[in-house]
Design a protein around this motif. Structure first.
Motif, PDB file in Angstrom:
ATOM      1  N   SER A  72       0.797  -1.225   0.000  1.00  5.91           N
ATOM      2  CA  SER A  72       0.000   0.000   0.000  1.00  5.91           C
ATOM      3  C   SER A  72       0.831   1.277   0.000  1.00  5.91           C
ATOM      4  CB  SER A  72      -0.938   0.000   1.205  1.00  5.91           C
ATOM      5  OG  SER A  72      -1.857  -1.059   1.120  1.00  5.91           O
ATOM      6  N   GLY A  94      -0.829   2.425  -2.997  1.00  2.00           N
ATOM      7  CA  GLY A  94      -2.069   3.033  -2.541  1.00  2.00           C
ATOM      8  C   GLY A  94      -3.049   2.053  -1.933  1.00  2.00           C
ATOM      9  N   TRP A  95      -4.247   2.558  -1.662  1.00  2.00           N
ATOM     10  CA  TRP A  95      -5.301   1.778  -1.032  1.00  2.00           C
ATOM     11  C   TRP A  95      -5.894   0.763  -2.007  1.00  2.00           C
ATOM     12  CZ3 TRP A  95      -6.896   3.094   4.072  1.00  2.00           C
ATOM     13  CH2 TRP A  95      -6.301   4.255   4.588  1.00  2.00           C
ATOM     14  N   ASP A 133      -8.591   2.233  -4.089  1.00  2.00           N
ATOM     15  CA  ASP A 133      -8.141   3.040  -5.226  1.00  2.00           C
ATOM     16  C   ASP A 133      -7.988   2.188  -6.481  1.00  2.00           C
ATOM     17  OD1 ASP A 133      -7.931   5.028  -3.305  1.00  2.00           O
ATOM     18  OD2 ASP A 133      -5.742   4.988  -3.227  1.00  2.00           O
ATOM     19  N   ALA A 166       2.162   6.312  -0.761  1.00  2.00           N
ATOM     20  CA  ALA A 166       0.994   6.408  -1.647  1.00  2.00           C
ATOM     21  C   ALA A 166      -0.318   6.437  -0.872  1.00  2.00           C
ATOM     22  CB  ALA A 166       0.992   5.241  -2.638  1.00  2.00           C
ATOM     23  N   GLU A 215      -1.624   9.990  -0.673  1.00  2.00           N
ATOM     24  CA  GLU A 215      -1.815  10.730  -1.916  1.00  2.00           C
ATOM     25  C   GLU A 215      -3.236  10.589  -2.453  1.00  2.00           C
ATOM     26  OE1 GLU A 215       2.858   9.959  -3.177  1.00  2.00           O
ATOM     27  OE2 GLU A 215       1.238   8.981  -4.286  1.00  2.00           O
ATOM     28  N   PRO A 255      -6.071   9.662  -5.022  1.00  2.00           N
ATOM     29  CA  PRO A 255      -6.132   8.638  -6.060  1.00  2.00           C
ATOM     30  C   PRO A 255      -6.424   9.246  -7.425  1.00  2.00           C
ATOM     31  CG  PRO A 255      -8.189   8.699  -4.858  1.00  2.00           C
ATOM     32  CD  PRO A 255      -7.276   9.685  -4.170  1.00  2.00           C
ATOM     33  N   ARG A 257      -6.316   9.016   4.894  1.00  2.00           N
ATOM     34  CA  ARG A 257      -5.151   9.457   4.113  1.00  2.00           C
ATOM     35  C   ARG A 257      -4.254  10.403   4.902  1.00  2.00           C
ATOM     36  NH1 ARG A 257      -5.819   7.674  -1.136  1.00  2.00           N
ATOM     37  NH2 ARG A 257      -7.990   7.252  -1.711  1.00  2.00           N
TER      38      ARG A 257
END
Length: 495
Positions: A199, A203-204, A207, A407, A410, A412, A421
């Motif tokens: 992640s 990212g998530w 996302d 990430a 950040e 998405p 976030r």
């Protein structure tokens, strides 16, 4: 596609409890278009069902659903309703074992008509109550994983666990953004946001969700992506609860095949030294590295190494998907913080990612929850140790600090409803609600969260505990989600 008008919804709820009089495709994953059910189709089907159902709505439900429809008196009911979390004994008024999207839609319309809620369960990791007066839709039969290596996507059914996606993607040199345990359901995890070993780099999990097929609370079948039903697409990815029951999703995959990963274990007596060293070291890691530190009370077990069996220990988890030599240099300081009991950090295929956290695979009666943290100063670590560390009297069997950032902080590419976030770290605890200390598990969890209140902020929804947790959202998010719920689930039948 239109949604049910208020008058149409009232007619739907007043009619006999079934609404699947349509000619349905045999596959739960039929392409959108003519196969999708609109509100007009639903009202027409209700009228037909009303004439046919008489005084036997459950009988009509059974005739309309290809999977099992089970009442409390039926053989197999308890097994179908059971989930991974066993602190509660599920007792829904009826269980619908969905095999296709039309089965889900039948369950939604039945619930609307009889005034019940719809709950959905794939693995039951998130079970938080006994489900009374609910129609429980189990999605474990909605399987199937299809990988498109050129597009770097996987199409997955609602009942798919991460293990299936992990193995299918690995054949093409790819991986999904799964969490710490591959036995968890992929859809439910992703709808709650989803943070794992990849992640900070990518990212998530939410996302990465490109599109969703969903039966919304107004009994319509919809496909939601960045262009079609964009507001539903936004709300489902991170909204987690309400709105509808997802039957299929298309998710992005990433080019990962291997990692340096594992855990370094220390005695509980060294918890203060290790946690303070970790809070200084963790923020220096690049985004291709993930880490957490956990205080664990392990049961006696022949499956555990003798230094860990029946002991309270501290585990520093680490993974790195970049250059192996760089990974070794990054993790080397960890081994100097205190005498090492076990060191399992090694080169691994990413399909072995479960080896980093070694989460339990057997069901247990638990309570869990946590919070995000804006920062982790020395005072926060001291407060946490006093509330939930060794010698504190805490009944928690796991207390974890996880590095976020990268990430995860950040925006998405396609906006979503994810919360957390702004958290630099997440804090999570787990207690067993059975046995001599069972009654103290929840108070211990509350004490743990309260101890770091000065530094708290919204964190990952999946780790927050307590259901919907709209209190963690910004006023703008709450307003937008409420608008989506009014549109797609006006009777609040889902959840």
């Amino acid at each position: 596609m239109t949604h049910l008008s208020r008058a149409g919804l009232l007619r739907l709820m007043a009619a006999a409890p079934m609404a699947i009089g349509l000619t349905a495709p045999s596959s739960a994953f039929a392409a959108p278009g003519g196969a999708e059910a609109t509100s007009a189709d639903a009202e027409r089907a209700v009228a037909e069902a009303r004439r046919a159902s008489g005084n036997d709505p459950v009988g009509l439900l059974r005739r309309s659903v290809k999977g099992p429809v089970l009442l409390p008196s039926d053989a197999g009911y308890a097994e179908e309703a059971a989930g991974f979390e066993v602190a509660h004994t599920p007792a829904p008024r009826v269980v619908v074992g969905a095999t296709r999207a039309e089965d889900v839609r039948a369950a939604v319309v039945y619930a609307l008509a009889v005034g019940a809620k719809v709950r959905v369960q794939a693995t039951g990791h998130g079970l938080e109550d006994d489900l009374r007066n609910t129609v429980l839709v189990t999605t474990r039969r909605l399987g199937g994983v299809s990988v498109d290596p050129k597009a770097r996507t996987a199409t997955i059914g609602a009942g798919v666990r991460w293990r299936e996606v992990l193995d299918a993607a690995a054949a093409h040199g790819l991986a999904p953004l799964l969490g710490s345990a591959s036995g968890v359901g992929a859809i439910g995890y992703s709808l709650g946001g989803g943070t794992g070993l990849l992640s900070r780099q990518y990212g998530w999990a939410a996302d990465a969700v490109r599109s969703l097929d969903v039966v919304t609370g107004d009994a319509c079948l919809r496909t939601a992506d960045a262009k079609r039903e964009a507001e539903l697409h936004w709300a489902l990815r991170g909204g987690k609860f309400g709105l509808g029951v997802v039957t299929r999703a298309v998710i992005d995959l990433v080019p990962v095949t291997r990692m340096r990963g594992g855990a370094v274990f220390f005695a509980a007596a060294d918890a203060a030294a290790v946690l303070h060293a970790w809070r200084r070291w963790a923020p220096t890691l690049p985004r291709e590295a993930a880490t957490s530190v956990a205080i664990l009370t392990l049961p006696p077990s022949p499956q555990l190494p003798p230094p860990l069996s029946g002991k309270q220990v501290v585990s520093v988890r680490f993974s790195h998907t970049g250059d192996p030599a760089a990974a070794d240099a990054l993790v080397a300081p960890v081994r100097t913080w205190a005498p090492v009991l076990i060191d399992s950090v090694q080169e691994l295929p990413f399909t072995a990612s479960d080896a980093v956290h070694t989460d339990p695979t057997d069901p247990a009666p638990t309570v869990n929850g946590g919070t995000g943290l804006r920062e982790l100063p020395a005072a926060a670590v001291d407060a946490l140790l006093a509330a939930a560390g060794p010698g504190s009297g805490s009944a928690l069997v796991a207390v974890e600090l996880r590095l976020m950032g990268g990430a995860l902080s950040e925006k998405p590419r396609v906006p979503d409803a994810v919360i957390g976030r702004g958290a630099a770290y997440s804090l999570w605890g787990l207690g067993i609600v059975a046995g001599p200390a069972g009654a103290q598990a929840k108070p211990s969890l509350e004490k743990m969260v309260a101890s770091v209140g000065r530094w708290a902020c919204p964190g990952p929804l999946n780790l927050a505990g307590g259901g919907w947790r709209d209190d963690l959202r910004t006023p703008e998010q709450r307003k937008r989600l409420e608008k989506a719920r009014r549109r797609f689930d006006p009777a609040r039948v889902i959840g």
